[in-house]
Design a protein around this motif. Structure first.
Motif, PDB file in Angstrom:
ATOM      1  N   TYR A 383       0.842  -1.209   0.000  1.00  0.00           N
ATOM      2  CA  TYR A 383       0.000   0.000   0.000  1.00  0.00           C
ATOM      3  C   TYR A 383       0.875   1.256   0.000  1.00  0.00           C
ATOM      4  CZ  TYR A 383      -3.761   3.177   1.365  1.00  0.00           C
ATOM      5  OH  TYR A 383      -4.672   4.209   1.405  1.00  0.00           O
ATOM      6  N   SER A 386       2.538   1.441  -3.550  1.00  0.00           N
ATOM      7  CA  SER A 386       1.621   1.716  -4.672  1.00  0.00           C
ATOM      8  C   SER A 386       1.005   3.113  -4.570  1.00  0.00           C
ATOM      9  CB  SER A 386       0.521   0.656  -4.732  1.00  0.00           C
ATOM     10  OG  SER A 386      -0.285   0.723  -3.570  1.00  0.00           O
ATOM     11  N   ARG A 387       0.820   3.624  -3.338  1.00  0.00           N
ATOM     12  CA  ARG A 387       0.221   4.961  -3.173  1.00  0.00           C
ATOM     13  C   ARG A 387       1.284   6.038  -2.932  1.00  0.00           C
ATOM     14  NH1 ARG A 387      -3.071   1.903  -4.951  1.00  0.00           N
ATOM     15  NH2 ARG A 387      -5.228   1.664  -4.262  1.00  0.00           N
ATOM     16  N   ARG A 388       2.568   5.637  -2.956  1.00  0.00           N
ATOM     17  CA  ARG A 388       3.705   6.574  -2.829  1.00  0.00           C
ATOM     18  C   ARG A 388       3.560   7.436  -1.572  1.00  0.00           C
ATOM     19  NH1 ARG A 388       4.351   8.571  -9.124  1.00  0.00           N
ATOM     20  NH2 ARG A 388       4.353   6.472 -10.021  1.00  0.00           N
ATOM     21  N   LEU A 389       3.397   6.763  -0.424  1.00  0.00           N
ATOM     22  CA  LEU A 389       3.084   7.468   0.821  1.00  0.00           C
ATOM     23  C   LEU A 389       4.313   7.999   1.544  1.00  0.00           C
ATOM     24  CD1 LEU A 389       0.269   5.153   2.235  1.00  0.00           C
ATOM     25  CD2 LEU A 389       0.053   7.273   0.951  1.00  0.00           C
ATOM     26  N   ARG A 454      -2.393  -2.396  -6.832  1.00  0.00           N
ATOM     27  CA  ARG A 454      -2.287  -1.678  -8.104  1.00  0.00           C
ATOM     28  C   ARG A 454      -3.551  -1.865  -8.941  1.00  0.00           C
ATOM     29  NH1 ARG A 454       2.558   0.533  -8.817  1.00  0.00           N
ATOM     30  NH2 ARG A 454       4.268  -0.259  -7.516  1.00  0.00           N
ATOM     31  N   PRO A 458      -7.392   4.401  -7.190  1.00  0.00           N
ATOM     32  CA  PRO A 458      -7.398   5.249  -5.985  1.00  0.00           C
ATOM     33  C   PRO A 458      -8.582   6.213  -5.922  1.00  0.00           C
ATOM     34  CG  PRO A 458      -5.764   6.023  -7.559  1.00  0.00           C
ATOM     35  CD  PRO A 458      -6.358   4.776  -8.146  1.00  0.00           C
ATOM     36  N   GLU A 461     -10.656   5.971  -2.786  1.00  0.00           N
ATOM     37  CA  GLU A 461      -9.914   6.483  -1.629  1.00  0.00           C
ATOM     38  C   GLU A 461      -9.944   8.013  -1.635  1.00  0.00           C
ATOM     39  OE1 GLU A 461      -6.019   4.821  -1.549  1.00  0.00           O
ATOM     40  OE2 GLU A 461      -6.732   2.840  -2.101  1.00  0.00           O
ATOM     41  N   ASP A 462      -9.771   8.599  -2.815  1.00  0.00           N
ATOM     42  CA  ASP A 462      -9.791  10.066  -2.920  1.00  0.00           C
ATOM     43  C   ASP A 462     -11.152  10.610  -2.481  1.00  0.00           C
ATOM     44  OD1 ASP A 462      -7.242   9.930  -3.846  1.00  0.00           O
ATOM     45  OD2 ASP A 462      -7.787  10.074  -5.965  1.00  0.00           O
ATOM     46  N   ARG A 471      -6.164   8.515   6.047  1.00  0.00           N
ATOM     47  CA  ARG A 471      -5.627   7.385   5.286  1.00  0.00           C
ATOM     48  C   ARG A 471      -5.951   6.041   5.936  1.00  0.00           C
ATOM     49  NH1 ARG A 471      -3.991   7.151   0.003  1.00  0.00           N
ATOM     50  NH2 ARG A 471      -2.863   9.042  -0.569  1.00  0.00           N
ATOM     51  N   THR A 479     -10.303   0.409   1.044  1.00  0.00           N
ATOM     52  CA  THR A 479      -9.311  -0.345   0.302  1.00  0.00           C
ATOM     53  C   THR A 479      -9.153  -1.769   0.840  1.00  0.00           C
ATOM     54  OG1 THR A 479      -8.134   1.767   0.164  1.00  0.00           O
ATOM     55  CG2 THR A 479      -7.017  -0.160  -0.718  1.00  0.00           C
TER      56      THR A 479
END
Length: 563
Positions: A383, A386-389, A454, A458, A461-462, A471, A479
Motif C-alpha cells: 500500500y 503503490s500509493r507513494r506514501l 495496483r 485510488p 480512496e480520494d 488514510r 481499500t
C-alpha cells in the motif's frame, strides 16, 4: 477541506505508521545482510579478502562450485525440455484431460522437493529401491536399472519439481498470444512444425529463457534434494558445503565468504531474468482479445496424453504412491500384503518419536504467526509503495523483493551471525525462525499484495478523503475490503512456504525449536522411512488442505492468481 485525520498543516496523522513499517523493513533486511558482508571480509587485523582467497583456493569448495554449475545448468535445460511442450499441449491443443494435467502440474509445484527426493530414494535406491527390485525380478539381472545417488539422479529429481516454473511462464505467454498469425502462416502453406518454429517459438522465446533462468536459480539455491541424494553419493553442492561449514567445529566466517558469491550469482541471474521478462510484452502483439484456436492433434491426442502422464508419474503418482505404501507397511521394501500392513508407523511417529509432536506444534505456530504477520506487513508495504506514501517508496518496493535473490542457506547464515550477538540474541528461540521465514517468504506475499493494490483504482480512496476520512480509515473501510482476496492469497502462499521450508531451518534450529522438515531430515539419518512417509503425507495434507480451504473462501484458483 483537510481530511479529519490530518494533523497540523495538512500532515497525515498516519505518517508514523508508514514510516515505522518502512523502517522495520529496512532493519529486517539490512541487519543480517550487513553482518554477512562484514563477517566475510573481517579479520583479526582489520578488513581483508583472505577468506575469499581461501574459499576459492580450496579444492573441495571448487568441486562443490563446479557440481552446482553442472546441476543448475542441466536442471534448467531439462526443465525447459519438459515444461515447454507440456505448456503448449495444455494451452493450445485438444489433448484430453487438460484441466487434470494443469492440476497435477500445480501439485508438483507445491510438493516439497526434499520430500520427492525421499520418495525417489525408496523408488530408485540401488539396492532396496522398488523399481530396481522389480527390474531384478523381471530380468534376473543383478545390476540396478537406475541409481538415484548420482549427479544424473539428482538432476532428474530436482527437474521434476522445477519444471512447473517453465510451464507456468510459457502457458501464461501462450494464453496472451492470439492464433491469427499462426493461422495466416498455415493459410500460406506452412506446416504445423514450420509454423511452430518460425511463429510460435520466437514469441515464447523470452518466456523460455526466463523459465530457464528461474529453474537455474531454484537448483542453485536448493538444499534438501542435494543433501539427501548428493551427500550419500560423496559429493557436495554449494548449499550442502555451506551447511557442512556449520558442523562442528563451525566455520562461520568461511560460510559467510562462501555465501556472498552465491548471493551475487542469484542477483545477476534474477536481473537477467527481469530484463528478458520485460521484453515479453511484444508476445501479445495479437492482443488479449484475439482468438486462440485449439490445435487438433488428431491421432496424436492419446500418445500426447501418455507423454504427459509419464511426466506426472515421475513427479506425482510414483512418489506419492511409494510414500503411502511406506506409511502403511511394516517393511516398506516388501509387497503390501495383509501381513505387512500396519498402522504402527503412525503410532511411532506421533506417540513414540519424541521430537514429532513438538515439531508439528512449532511448524503450525510458526506457519500461522508468520502468515498472519507477513500478510499484514506485505499489505502495508504494498500500500505504501503503490500509493507513494513515503519518500523513497521505490526503496521500500526493492527491499521487499530483495529476499527472492537470497538462497535460504545464505539467509540462514546471515541471520545466525546477526542474531547470536547483542543487541538481538535470538538464536535458540522460535523467534529467529520466525524472522527467517518472514524474510524468506516476503517477496511472494509482496508480489501478490502489490498486484492487488495496483488493481484497485485510488478514486474511491480520494472520495473518502475528500469526505473527511484519514488514510488509515480509508484503508480499513474502503481499500482493505477490496483487497481482501489478495491479502488472503498472500497469507496462503506464506503459510505453504513456511510448512515446507528446510534450507534455513536446518541451520537455525536447536533441539527445542525443531520443525517438521528438520525432523524429516533427522528421520532420514536414522533410516526411519515409515515415519518419513507418515510425516511427509501430513505435510502434503496440510498444504493441499490450506490451498483447498483458501480457494473455497476466495471462489477461484489461488495458485492461478499467484501465477
Amino acid at each position: 477541506m483537510a481530511p479529519r485525520d490530518s494533523g497540523p498543516r495538512g500532515l497525515d496523522r498516519a505518517l508514523p505508521v508508514w514510516i515505522g513499517t518502512a523502517l522495520a523493513l529496512v532493519v529486517l533486511m539490512g541487519l543480517p545482510l550487513g553482518w554477512l558482508a562484514h563477517m566475510s571480509v573481517s579479520g583479526e587485523s582489520g578488513y581483508t579478502l583472505a577468506r575469499y582467497r581461501d574459499v576459492f583456493a580450496d579444492p573441495a569448495l571448487q568441486k562443490a562450485l563446479w557440481n552446482t554449475v553442472v546441476l543448475s545448468f542441466w536442471v534448467g535445460v531439462a526443465s525447459v525440455a519438459v515444461g515447454a511442450p507440456l505448456a503448449w499441449l495444455t494451452a493450445r491443443t485438444d489433448v484430453p484431460g487438460r484441466g487434470l494435467i494443469r492440476g497435477l502440474v500445480l501439485a508438483s509445484f507445491v510438493t516439497p522437493p526434499f520430500l520427492g527426493a525421499f520418495a525417489w530414494v525408496m523408488l530408485a535406491g540401488p539396492n532396496a529401491g522398488y523399481l530396481n527390485r522389480l527390474w531384478r525380478a523381471v530380468t534376473g539381472v543383478e545390476a540396478p536399472l537406475v541409481n538415484i545417488f548420482t549427479m544424473p539422479g539428482l538432476i532428474f529429481v530436482v527437474t521434476i519439481y522445477t519444471f512447473p516454473y517453465v510451464y507456468i511462464m510459457v502457458a501464461n505467454t501462450l494464453a496472451l498470444i492470439a492464433s491469427d498469425m499462426e493461422e495466416a502462416g498455415a493459410i500460406l502453406g506452412a506446416g504445423r512444425l514450420w509454423v511452430a518454429l518460425t511463429i510460435t517459438f520466437p514469441m515464447v522465446l523470452p518466456a523460455l529463457v526466463s523459465g530457464f533462468i528461474l529453474s537455474v536459480l531454484q537448483a542453485l539455491a536448493l538444499f534438501g534434494s542435494p543433501a539427501i541424494l548428493a551427500l550419500p553419493a560423496g559429493f557436495h553442492t554449494i548449499t550442502t558445503q555451506i551447511w557442512s561449514l556449520f558442523q562442528f567445529p563451525p566455520k562461520v566466517e568461511m560460510a559467510a565468504a562462501f555465501s556472498v558469491p552465491l548471493l551475487l550469482a542469484t542477483i545477476v541471474l534474477l536481473w537477467l531474468q527481469k530484463r528478458l521478462l520485460g521484453r515479453r510484452g511484444y508476445a501479445a502483439v495479437g492482443g488479449k482479445g484475439g482468438r486462440r484456436r485449439v490445435i487438433p492433434l488428431g491421432p496424436w491426442r492419446y500418445p500426447a496424453l501418455g507423454a504427459c502422464l509419464v511426466v506426472m508419474a515421475a513427479a506425482i503418482f510414483l512418489p506419492y504412491g511409494i510414500l503411502a505404501k511406506a506409511a502403511f507397511s511394516k517393511a516398506w521394501a516388501q509387497p503390501l500384503t495383509w501381513d505387512n500392513l500396519t498402522l504402527g508407523n503412525f503410532a511411532f511417529t506421533f506417540f513414540q518419536y519424541s521430537a514429532t509432536r513438538d515439531a508439528v506444534v512449532n511448524t503450525l505456530e510458526l506457519g500461522l504467526l508468520t502468515a498472519t504477520v507477513g500478510a499484514g506487513l506485505v499489505a502495508l508495504l504494498a500500500y505504501i509503495a503503490s500509493r507513494r506514501l513515503v519518500f523513497g517508496y521505490q526503496v521500500v518496493a526493492f527491499l521487499a523483493l530483495v529476499p527472492v535473490v537470497i538462497p535460504g542457506v545464505v539467509l540462514a547464515v546471515a541471520l545466525f551471525i546477526a542474531y547470536t550477538r547483542p543487541p538481538f540474541v535470538l538464536y535458540g528461540t522460535l523467534w529467529i525462525l520466525f524472522i527467517a521465514y518472514l524474510t524468506k517468504e516476503m517477496p511472494v506475499g509482496y508480489a501478490q499484495s502489490d498486484a492487488t493494490f495496483r488493481g484497485i483504482p485510488p478514486d474511491l480512496e480520494d472520495a473518502g478523503r475528500i469526505l473527511g476520512a484519514g488514510r488509515l480509515r480509508v484503508l480499513g473501510d474502503i481499500t482493505g475490503p477490496l483487497a481482501r482476496s489478495g491479502v488472503i492469497a498472500a497469507w496462503c502462499f506464506i503459510f505453504i512456504g513456511v510448512i515446507r521450508e528446510l534450507s534455513a531451518s536446518i541451520i537455525l534450529f536447536t533441539p527445542n525449536t525443531k520443525v517438521m522438515s528438520v525432523v524429516l531430515f533427522d528421520l532420514k539419518e536414522e533410516g526411519q522411512f515409515g515415519a518419513i512417509a507418515v510425516l511427509g503425507l501430513l505435510m502434503l495434507a496440510l498444504t493441499f488442505a490450506t490451498v483447498t480451504l483458501v480457494q473455497a473462501v476466495l471462489g477461484h484458483d489461488v495458485l492461478g492468481a499467484r501465477d
